[in-house]
Motif scaffolding. Structure first.
Motif, PDB file in Angstrom:
ATOM      1  N   TYR A  62      -7.285   0.800 -11.215  1.00  0.00           N
ATOM      2  CA  TYR A  62      -6.268   1.585 -10.519  1.00  0.00           C
ATOM      3  C   TYR A  62      -6.185   2.996 -11.082  1.00  0.00           C
ATOM      4  O   TYR A  62      -6.100   3.979 -10.331  1.00  0.00           O
ATOM      5  N   ILE A  63      -6.221   3.127 -12.406  1.00  0.00           N
ATOM      6  CA  ILE A  63      -6.158   4.453 -13.026  1.00  0.00           C
ATOM      7  C   ILE A  63      -7.344   5.304 -12.576  1.00  0.00           C
ATOM      8  O   ILE A  63      -7.199   6.491 -12.274  1.00  0.00           O
ATOM      9  N   LEU A  64      -8.518   4.703 -12.506  1.00  0.00           N
ATOM     10  CA  LEU A  64      -9.692   5.424 -12.022  1.00  0.00           C
ATOM     11  C   LEU A  64      -9.494   5.911 -10.589  1.00  0.00           C
ATOM     12  O   LEU A  64      -9.866   7.036 -10.252  1.00  0.00           O
ATOM     13  N   CYS A  65      -8.905   5.083  -9.753  1.00  0.00           N
ATOM     14  CA  CYS A  65      -8.620   5.492  -8.366  1.00  0.00           C
ATOM     15  C   CYS A  65      -7.630   6.648  -8.327  1.00  0.00           C
ATOM     16  O   CYS A  65      -7.822   7.617  -7.575  1.00  0.00           O
ATOM     17  N   PHE A  66      -6.582   6.563  -9.134  1.00  0.00           N
ATOM     18  CA  PHE A  66      -5.585   7.626  -9.165  1.00  0.00           C
ATOM     19  C   PHE A  66      -6.203   8.929  -9.672  1.00  0.00           C
ATOM     20  O   PHE A  66      -5.944   9.999  -9.129  1.00  0.00           O
ATOM     21  N   VAL A  86       0.639  -0.366  -3.872  1.00  0.00           N
ATOM     22  CA  VAL A  86      -0.007   0.691  -4.661  1.00  0.00           C
ATOM     23  C   VAL A  86       1.064   1.524  -5.360  1.00  0.00           C
ATOM     24  O   VAL A  86       0.922   1.886  -6.530  1.00  0.00           O
ATOM     25  N   TYR A  87       2.151   1.811  -4.649  1.00  0.00           N
ATOM     26  CA  TYR A  87       3.260   2.550  -5.266  1.00  0.00           C
ATOM     27  C   TYR A  87       3.856   1.754  -6.428  1.00  0.00           C
ATOM     28  O   TYR A  87       4.189   2.318  -7.470  1.00  0.00           O
ATOM     29  N   SER A  88       3.970   0.451  -6.252  1.00  0.00           N
ATOM     30  CA  SER A  88       4.503  -0.405  -7.317  1.00  0.00           C
ATOM     31  C   SER A  88       3.579  -0.411  -8.532  1.00  0.00           C
ATOM     32  O   SER A  88       4.039  -0.350  -9.676  1.00  0.00           O
ATOM     33  N   VAL A  89       2.285  -0.490  -8.284  1.00  0.00           N
ATOM     34  CA  VAL A  89       1.314  -0.488  -9.384  1.00  0.00           C
ATOM     35  C   VAL A  89       1.408   0.827 -10.152  1.00  0.00           C
ATOM     36  O   VAL A  89       1.425   0.838 -11.386  1.00  0.00           O
ATOM     37  N   ARG A  90       1.484   1.943  -9.424  1.00  0.00           N
ATOM     38  CA  ARG A  90       1.582   3.253 -10.083  1.00  0.00           C
ATOM     39  C   ARG A  90       2.838   3.317 -10.956  1.00  0.00           C
ATOM     40  O   ARG A  90       2.795   3.771 -12.095  1.00  0.00           O
TER      41      ARG A  90
END
Length: 105
Positions: A62-66, A86-90
């Motif tokens: 996820y960090i790589l995607c962000f 995705v908002y929750s993961v961030r």
């Protein structure tokens, strides 16, 4: 290669496989893949060193995607989840870092 960089590279490879098997169209898939490949592994390693808790391979993906600047809908398509997730993961990932840390996502 140091263990942390190897772990991050492994997460990057898994994300690349996930992108290739996603429901993204051909041109979009290759554009997303190129953006993820261009993310600097040392930047991710620097972020990991500031983490309060250990990060999982999925967290790193996820960090790589962000860091690649992917939009929420694209990330949701890659991980086969709802955009709201995705908002929750961030939000949850930000809790892994000290409040004073400036995160690029």
């Amino acid at each position: 290669m140091d263990g942390k960089l190897l772990f991050i590279q492994n997460a990057k490879t898994q994300l690349e496989h996930r992108i290739q098997s996603s429901a993204l169209g051909g041109d979009a898939r290759s554009a997303v893949h190129n953006r993820v490949v261009d993310v600097d592994v040392t930047l991710v390693a620097h972020l990991c060193s500031q983490s309060l808790r250990s990060l999982t391979t999925t967290n790193l993906s996820y960090i790589l995607c962000f860091l690649a600047g992917l939009d929420t809908q694209t990330i949701a398509t890659i991980f086969m989840i709802e955009p709201a997730s995705v908002y929750s993961v961030r939000y949850r990932l930000r809790a892994y870092f000290p409040k004073k840390t400036i995160l690029p996502f």
